[in-house]
Design an enzyme around this catalytic site. Structure first.
Site, PDB file in Angstrom:
ATOM      1  N   SER A 153       0.853  -1.185   0.000  1.00 51.68           N
ATOM      2  CA  SER A 153       0.000   0.000   0.000  1.00 51.68           C
ATOM      3  C   SER A 153       0.891   1.237   0.000  1.00 51.68           C
ATOM      4  CB  SER A 153      -0.883   0.004   1.248  1.00 51.68           C
ATOM      5  OG  SER A 153      -1.422   1.289   1.489  1.00 51.68           O
ATOM      6  N   TYR A 166      -0.693  -1.021  10.082  1.00 50.89           N
ATOM      7  CA  TYR A 166      -0.831  -1.355   8.655  1.00 50.89           C
ATOM      8  C   TYR A 166       0.382  -0.856   7.868  1.00 50.89           C
ATOM      9  CZ  TYR A 166      -3.132  -1.404   4.020  1.00 50.89           C
ATOM     10  OH  TYR A 166      -3.456  -1.617   2.704  1.00 50.89           O
ATOM     11  N   LYS A 170       2.987  -3.225   5.838  1.00 51.93           N
ATOM     12  CA  LYS A 170       3.168  -3.078   4.387  1.00 51.93           C
ATOM     13  C   LYS A 170       4.595  -2.666   4.037  1.00 51.93           C
ATOM     14  CE  LYS A 170      -0.855  -4.324   2.827  1.00 51.93           C
ATOM     15  NZ  LYS A 170      -0.946  -5.680   2.232  1.00 51.93           N
TER      16      LYS A 170
END
Length: 276
Positions: A153, A166, A170
């Site tokens: 991402s 997150y 990532k």
């Protein structure tokens, strides 16, 4: 004749959204697909859609973080289709909070699904891929090119407030990709990452203030994006809009076809031109 005829693809999180579009696209070009989803019904729906279009697929439902899942996923591909050619580590969700409010449970859950699960799947696949490559070299002098596509991402590339778990997971995917591209080059496996920008899915289309949730293993997880952030992103994205799941799948597809056989260890952003 498809570019992926005779190829076997494993796609995690392919019962819905981007993963479903990836599975459909690979199958439409000839690949046999092992479809995974946390829930059995959406996985079977994707399988049915592939079969209705004349393709081949089988469901392997369950959490990618469950003990033994990686080995079961790999073995399903071997038992049903005879091997592994493409692995797409797509499954995941977000569980956001600013750092001072983030619990250990939130941190561990997101690291587990986005980083540890791909690691375990690739570790489980290594003996199958290595054996196939060695046999092909012995028979033909060269192993055929296999593909790994890990999903990241723009949060992992540039950070994003409220997503420390997150973004960290990532960012770790980039290290996983670059390292494995060096370890598996000898098997003629390319390993690349696609980093998505704002793609419209059930996780991102809802308003963060609307109370939307998804159920993950019995737990209700809030999803959605702050409307002000959505509006700002649309202005920041050079193409002027969020992406559609089939467009995200297209970026993954590029790393699965023969035209990308000499590209490895790279990260491509699929975000309409956005940089953060």
């Amino acid at each position: 004749m498809g570019k992926l005829d005779g190829r076997v693809a494993l796609v995690t999180g392919s019962g819905r959204g981007i993963g479903r579009e990836i599975a459909l696209k690979l199958a439409a070009d000839g690949a046999s697909v092992v479809v995974n989803d946390l829930d059995d019904a959406p996985a079977k729906e994707t399988v049915a859609a592939i079969e209705a279009a004349g393709g081949q697929a089988v469901a392997c439902s369950g959490s990618v973080t469950a003990e033994g899942f990686a080995e079961r996923f790999v073995q399903t591909a071997v038992d049903e289709f005879g091997g592994i050619d493409i692995i797409v580590n797509n499954a995941g969700y977000t569980w956001d909070s600013v750092v001072q409010k983030m619990t250990d449970e939130q941190w561990d859950a997101i690291l587990d699904v986005h980083l540890k699960a791909p690691f375990k799947i690739l570790r489980a696949a290594q003996p199958v891929i290595a054996a196939a490559a060695k046999a092909e070299v012995a028979a033909d002098g060269r192993a055929r090119c296999r593909k790994v596509v890990n999903i990241s991402s723009i949060a992992g590339l540039g950070g994003n407030a409220g997503q420390v778990n997150y973004a960290a997971a990532k960012a770790g995917v980039t290290g996983l990709t670059r390292t494995l591209s060096k370890e598996w080059g000898r098997y003629n496996v390319t390993v690349n990452t696609v980093a998505f920008g704002w793609i419209k899915t059930r996780l991102t289309e809802a308003s963060a203030h609307g109370g939307a949730t998804i159920e993950v293993e019995g737990k209700e997880i809030a999803v959605g994006v702050n409307p002000a952030l959505q509006a700002a992103m649309e202005q920041m994205i050079p193409l002027g809009r969020g992406g559609e799941p089939h467009e995200a799948a297209g970026a993954v597809y590029l790393f699965c076809i023969p035209e990308s056989d000499y590209i490895s260890g790279e990260t491509v952003t699929c975000g309409g031109g956005i940089r953060i």
